[in-house]
Design an enzyme around this catalytic site. Sequence first.
Site, PDB file in Angstrom:
ATOM      1  N   ARG A 214       0.908  -1.156   0.000  1.00 56.45           N
ATOM      2  CA  ARG A 214       0.000   0.000   0.000  1.00 56.45           C
ATOM      3  C   ARG A 214       0.931   1.185   0.000  1.00 56.45           C
ATOM      4  O   ARG A 214       1.635   1.445   0.967  1.00 56.45           O
ATOM      5  CB  ARG A 214      -0.883  -0.031   1.249  1.00 56.45           C
ATOM      6  CG  ARG A 214      -1.733   1.232   1.450  1.00 56.45           C
ATOM      7  CD  ARG A 214      -2.794   1.357   0.379  1.00 56.45           C
ATOM      8  NE  ARG A 214      -3.731   2.431   0.714  1.00 56.45           N
ATOM      9  CZ  ARG A 214      -3.633   3.675   0.280  1.00 56.45           C
ATOM     10  NH1 ARG A 214      -2.602   4.016  -0.521  1.00 56.45           N
ATOM     11  NH2 ARG A 214      -4.521   4.581   0.617  1.00 56.45           N
ATOM     12  N   HIS A 217       1.976   7.092   1.622  1.00 56.87           N
ATOM     13  CA  HIS A 217       0.838   8.012   1.585  1.00 56.87           C
ATOM     14  C   HIS A 217       0.622   8.635   2.961  1.00 56.87           C
ATOM     15  O   HIS A 217       1.293   8.282   3.931  1.00 56.87           O
ATOM     16  CB  HIS A 217      -0.432   7.257   1.159  1.00 56.87           C
ATOM     17  CG  HIS A 217      -0.869   6.218   2.142  1.00 56.87           C
ATOM     18  ND1 HIS A 217      -0.249   4.987   2.273  1.00 56.87           N
ATOM     19  CD2 HIS A 217      -1.879   6.210   3.079  1.00 56.87           C
ATOM     20  CE1 HIS A 217      -0.842   4.281   3.215  1.00 56.87           C
ATOM     21  NE2 HIS A 217      -1.823   4.992   3.724  1.00 56.87           N
ATOM     22  N   HIS A 219      -2.887  10.710   5.360  1.00 61.70           N
ATOM     23  CA  HIS A 219      -4.308  11.053   5.426  1.00 61.70           C
ATOM     24  C   HIS A 219      -4.507  12.350   6.204  1.00 61.70           C
ATOM     25  O   HIS A 219      -3.663  12.739   7.013  1.00 61.70           O
ATOM     26  CB  HIS A 219      -5.114   9.955   6.134  1.00 61.70           C
ATOM     27  CG  HIS A 219      -4.926   8.589   5.572  1.00 61.70           C
ATOM     28  ND1 HIS A 219      -5.482   8.190   4.387  1.00 61.70           N
ATOM     29  CD2 HIS A 219      -4.249   7.497   6.054  1.00 61.70           C
ATOM     30  CE1 HIS A 219      -5.168   6.921   4.157  1.00 61.70           C
ATOM     31  NE2 HIS A 219      -4.403   6.486   5.149  1.00 61.70           N
ATOM     32  N   GLU A 223      -5.352   7.201  11.641  1.00 64.93           N
ATOM     33  CA  GLU A 223      -5.618   5.843  11.168  1.00 64.93           C
ATOM     34  C   GLU A 223      -5.280   4.842  12.268  1.00 64.93           C
ATOM     35  O   GLU A 223      -4.172   4.831  12.800  1.00 64.93           O
ATOM     36  CB  GLU A 223      -4.789   5.550   9.921  1.00 64.93           C
ATOM     37  CG  GLU A 223      -4.843   4.101   9.434  1.00 64.93           C
ATOM     38  CD  GLU A 223      -3.941   3.868   8.229  1.00 64.93           C
ATOM     39  OE1 GLU A 223      -3.994   4.686   7.289  1.00 64.93           O
ATOM     40  OE2 GLU A 223      -3.164   2.888   8.245  1.00 64.93           O
ATOM     41  N   HIS A 262       3.227   7.281   5.804  1.00 64.85           N
ATOM     42  CA  HIS A 262       3.508   5.895   6.177  1.00 64.85           C
ATOM     43  C   HIS A 262       3.297   4.978   4.973  1.00 64.85           C
ATOM     44  O   HIS A 262       2.797   5.402   3.922  1.00 64.85           O
ATOM     45  CB  HIS A 262       2.620   5.450   7.340  1.00 64.85           C
ATOM     46  CG  HIS A 262       1.145   5.626   7.098  1.00 64.85           C
ATOM     47  ND1 HIS A 262       0.504   6.843   7.233  1.00 64.85           N
ATOM     48  CD2 HIS A 262       0.181   4.742   6.729  1.00 64.85           C
ATOM     49  CE1 HIS A 262      -0.778   6.700   6.965  1.00 64.85           C
ATOM     50  NE2 HIS A 262      -1.010   5.430   6.645  1.00 64.85           N
ATOM     51  N   GLU A 287     -11.482   6.156   1.316  1.00 66.02           N
ATOM     52  CA  GLU A 287     -10.153   5.617   1.042  1.00 66.02           C
ATOM     53  C   GLU A 287      -9.576   6.151  -0.265  1.00 66.02           C
ATOM     54  O   GLU A 287      -8.355   6.229  -0.439  1.00 66.02           O
ATOM     55  CB  GLU A 287     -10.210   4.090   1.024  1.00 66.02           C
ATOM     56  CG  GLU A 287      -8.892   3.388   0.710  1.00 66.02           C
ATOM     57  CD  GLU A 287      -7.793   3.641   1.727  1.00 66.02           C
ATOM     58  OE1 GLU A 287      -6.620   3.352   1.413  1.00 66.02           O
ATOM     59  OE2 GLU A 287      -8.096   4.123   2.834  1.00 66.02           O
TER      60      GLU A 287
END
Length: 529
Positions: A214, A217, A219, A223, A262, A287
Site C-alpha cells: 500500500r 501516503h 491522510h 488511522e 507511512h 479511502e
Amino acid sequence: MARTLLPLVASLLLSRFALAAPAVSASAAASDIAPAPIASVSAAASSPAAAASSGAPAASASAALSSGAPAASASAAASTGVPAASASAAARPSQVPSPVNSVIPPSETAPLASDDPNGVLFPPDADIIPVPQRGATGATVIGPQNVAIDRQNPDLLAPPTTDHGSVMNAKWPFSLSHNRLQTGGWARTQNKDQMPIAQTLAGVDMRLEPGAIRELHWHANSEWAFILKGSVQVTAIDTNGRNFLGNVNPGDLWYFPAGMPHSLQATADSPDGAEFILVFDDGGFDEDDTFLLTDWLSHIPKEVIAKNFQTSISAFDNVPDQQLYIFPGGRQLIIPLVYDPRADPVSCILVPPDDNAQPPASPQGKIPNPFTFPLSQVKATQHSGGTVKTIDETMFKAATGISALEVTVEPGAIRELHWHPNADEWTYFINGTGRVTLFATSGTARTFNYEPGDVGFVPRSWGHYVENTGNSTLHFLEIFNSGLAQDVSLSQWLALTPPSLVQQHLALPQDVLNQLSNFKKKAVVVGPQ
C-alpha cells in the site's frame, strides 16, 4: 322584592356549583369527609336569619364552594351569609361524586412492562423461509422475498415488541461496499454514505497479497488498524524527522496520527498475505481521498521535482503518470545472462520484506512512542461470560485519538447493558452472531443482528448491549473516537445507588435487590444463568 328574591337566587347558584364540583376537589376533602358536611349544614341552618340579614352576595358563597374547600371552610362560608337552603343543597350526598373511587394509587403512574417473549426467532443459518410474525402480530410474505437477507436480520423482519419509534440504520456489511480491485490486493470502504448514523468514524477492509505494498501516503485523519490475518510491515516518519519501522501480526495494532506519512507491506509469513481493518476518526472518510506519493509527483512538473532533489530531470523518467495505490512489491526479475525474449520466459522470485529490517539511520533519532502495539500478546481479562482486552492511550501511547475493546462473548452470554459517555462506538464483528438493541431516549429503540464482516455503530451515550445469539464464540471490536475507553455499567450503577431508591423505581423482589451487591464491580460480560 330584592330582599325576598336574594335567598332564592343564592340557593339556585349554590346548588348549581355543588352539582358541578369536580371529583378531584371532592377527593381532596375525602380523607375526613364523613361527619364534616353534616356539621357544616347544622352550622348554616342554625342561623338562617343572620345569613339573610347580612346581605352577603351570592357570588361570594359560590366562589367559596367552587374552590373545593374542605368542610371546615364550608362552615366558615356559611357563617358569612350562605342561606340554609343553599347549604342543604350542597350537602346532598346524591349530588357529590364518591371521593373514595377517585383516588389513584401513587405507584400506578405507568403500566407494567410486558412479559412478551422477544428472543431471536431463528438463527441466520436456519433452513426455513422466515416470516414477519411475532406472537399474534404480523403475517406471512406473499410477494417477492429476499430469503437470505431476512434470515440474517430476524429482528428487523419480526422486531421485538420492545422496539419502538424510528432509529437510523446501524448495520452495514462490508459485503455491500464497492470494492476497489488492484494488482496485489483490494480495499472497500464503509462511511456515512453507507450508514448515515456513523458521522464520526469510518472503516476500510483491506487485503494485500504477500509482498504487496500500500504505497507511501498520508491522510487528513488519524488511522487505527487491527490485523485480521497475516502480517504487515509498516514504516513512518514524524514532523521532527524521526522514523519508525515495525511488524504487526494477527491481533496486533498500528496507529498513525493525522498527516503522518507511512506505508504498509504484507510479509510472506502467510502464503495468503494479510487482511486488516482500518478505522478513521471521520465518518466522511473515503479511502480514495488519500494523499499518495505517486499521485502527487505525477502532477508536479519534472523541472520542479529535479530542482527539489537537486538532480537532473532524467532521474525521474520512470515516475508513474498516475497513482499506484496498491501494487505488487518484493519481487525481482530473473533474466538469464544470455536472453532471447522470443524463447526465454521472464520469471520472478518473491523477496518479501525482512522481518528484522531496520529503518535508515536518522540524525533526529527514532520515534519515541512506537506506532505499533502487540495487542495479541496482552492477556485478556476473564469475566463470567467471556473476555475483554482494553487498549487506550494509557497503554498505546501513540494512539491519542482512538481506543478500543476486543471482546469475546460465549454462547448464551451478553456484553452487559451499558453506554459510553465520552465517545461514539464503531463496532466490527469478527466471528459468531449477535444482536444489539440501541436505546435512543424518549421511548425509542431498535434491534439489529450482526454476523462476521458486519459493521455496527452506537452514538455516544446510547444504551445498548451485545448478545451472543449463536452456538459459537462471538468475537468483536468496540472502537471509540477518544483516546480513553470508558463506559457506564447499568448493573454497577444500580448496585452503588441506595437500594430504597432503586426499589422505588423498579419494585424489585427483595432477593434480587440483595443480589445487586454482586455488581459493585463491573460485570462487563455476563454469563448465562
